[in-house]
Design a protein around this motif. Structure first.
Motif: not given
Length: 376
Positions: A139-154, A118-127
């Motif tokens: 951890y520098k290699t554990i990043l949130p997948n972009t389409h579902s990340r929580v976006i903080l209002k700012s 089963t694929p892990m589907n880790f994010v490419d850090p280049k993103e």
């Protein structure tokens, strides 16, 4: 040009892969006992198809992923390898009846084969090529997948750093949107962001499944002894209750004129690098958190779950919650399907083969409890 050459070489390797894929792949069994967290420590010895199915080995091989921030749609192209991983995660399924579940929970080899396929589907850090972001990730290699990340209002929506937190929304049972948020254990630098998220998302419950230290720091102590203010949010401890396997803190949060209640379940009996010996305490916690969710105000948002990296123990807890509901409602469970669904939204959920086996054990126990109650 270089990218094209690499793609062609990979395709040729794919075509020339004459090694028959063994039925039960040979795994480096040392992988499961390493520390949770940094994906560098998570590599498995690739066998046959496995590395092409999007394990994190593919991160190092796959240099053709465009540096896009929205990998789904918006004209982004997925490399053939990423595409096959996505397809696998969208289609993976293995429905288990109670009898099959009990048998499967004892079949270590079959579970290993399924887990490593089963694929892990880790994010490419280049993103995430943003200056200063390093300070926001544990951890520098554990990043949130972009389409579902929580976006903080700012105040400044254009300042990416002020909108960023290493956290993803996850679907619940029946595909219910935003049932959970999986996130990393806050660091000294991200405590303020964490509380902004708790308030913004109207979360009624935090589930914390890590000690503050296990050989090294796993999580900052982000709550006060009695009261503290972060980002204008006043956080006050109302009660602390010590149960056998977890402590429960009830907080009052105040921002402006609004006041809310928040419960934090801090589960401490999960030893580092191992899954718990006993399934019962985790199952009790899952049930207790579901009861608390039902009692929370109707306007409440997702349950926030975190360990250290926010993928291993966090994945086990969320998967178990979803699967207990499925078993109660449908009388069957699909652990593979749930794992795939979670990984689509946050890479690496359920991080080790041991944890995958453990989820099967917990569900097997839950089924026995259900049928025992039914008999009575």
């Amino acid at each position: 040009e270089m990218d094209k050459i690499i793609i062609i070489i990979i395709m040729i390797i794919d075509l020339l892969d004459l090694d028959p894929v063994p039925q039960t792949p040979v795994f480096d069994m040392g992988t499961d006992t390493r520390t949770e967290g940094d994906a560098v420590t998570l590599t498995v010895t690739p066998v046959g198809l496995q590395e092409r199915r999007g394990s994190n080995v593919s991160l190092t091989l796959d240099m053709c992923t465009p540096g896009c921030t929205e990998p789904y749609g918006y004209g982004a192209q997925l490399s053939p390898r990423d595409q096959s991983a996505q397809e696998y995660l969208r289609q993976g399924t293995h429905v288990l009846t109670p009898a099959m579940l009990h048998k499967r929970a004892m079949d270590d080899q079959a579970l290993q084969a399924e887990f490593y396929e089963t694929p892990m589907n880790f994010v490419d850090p280049k993103e995430y090529n943003y200056p200063g972001l390093v300070r926001k990730n544990r951890y520098k290699t554990i990043l949130p997948n972009t389409h579902s990340r929580v976006i903080l209002k700012s105040q400044d929506e254009d300042d990416f750093l002020t909108t960023y937190i290493n956290a993803n929304y996850l679907k619940g049972y029946g595909g219910q949107e935003c049932s959970y948020i999986a996130t990393q254990g806050p660091t000294v630098n991200t405590v303020g962001d964490f509380w902004r998220m708790v308030w913004q998302e109207r979360s009624p419950i935090i589930v914390m499944i890590t000690n503050l230290e296990e050989k090294n720091e796993k999580c900052a102590e982000y709550w006060p002894e009695d009261t503290v203010t972060h980002e204008g949010i006043e956080i006050t401890v109302v009660t602390v209750t010590q149960e056998d396997d977890y402590s429960l803190r009830v907080f009052t949060l105040k921002f402006g004129d609004e006041e809310r209640s928040l419960r934090q379940y801090w589960y401490t009996s999960w030893p580092d690098q191992k899954t718990p010996d006993k399934a019962p305490p985790l199952l009790e916690l899952v049930k207790e958190v579901e009861r608390a969710r039902e009692e929370a105000p109707p306007s409440s948002g997702p349950i926030i779950v975190h360990c250290s990296a926010g993928i291993g123990r966090t994945g086990c807890f969320i998967a178990t919650s979803i699967l207990c509901k499925q078993l109660r409602t449908e009388g069957v469970v699909d652990i593979l399907r749930t794992t795939c669904q979670l990984r689509l939204d946050r890479g690496g959920m359920i991080q080790t083969c041991e944890q995958y086996q453990f989820v099967h054990h917990v569900l097997s126990l839950f089924e026995k409890q259900l049928s025992h109650t039914a008999e009575e």
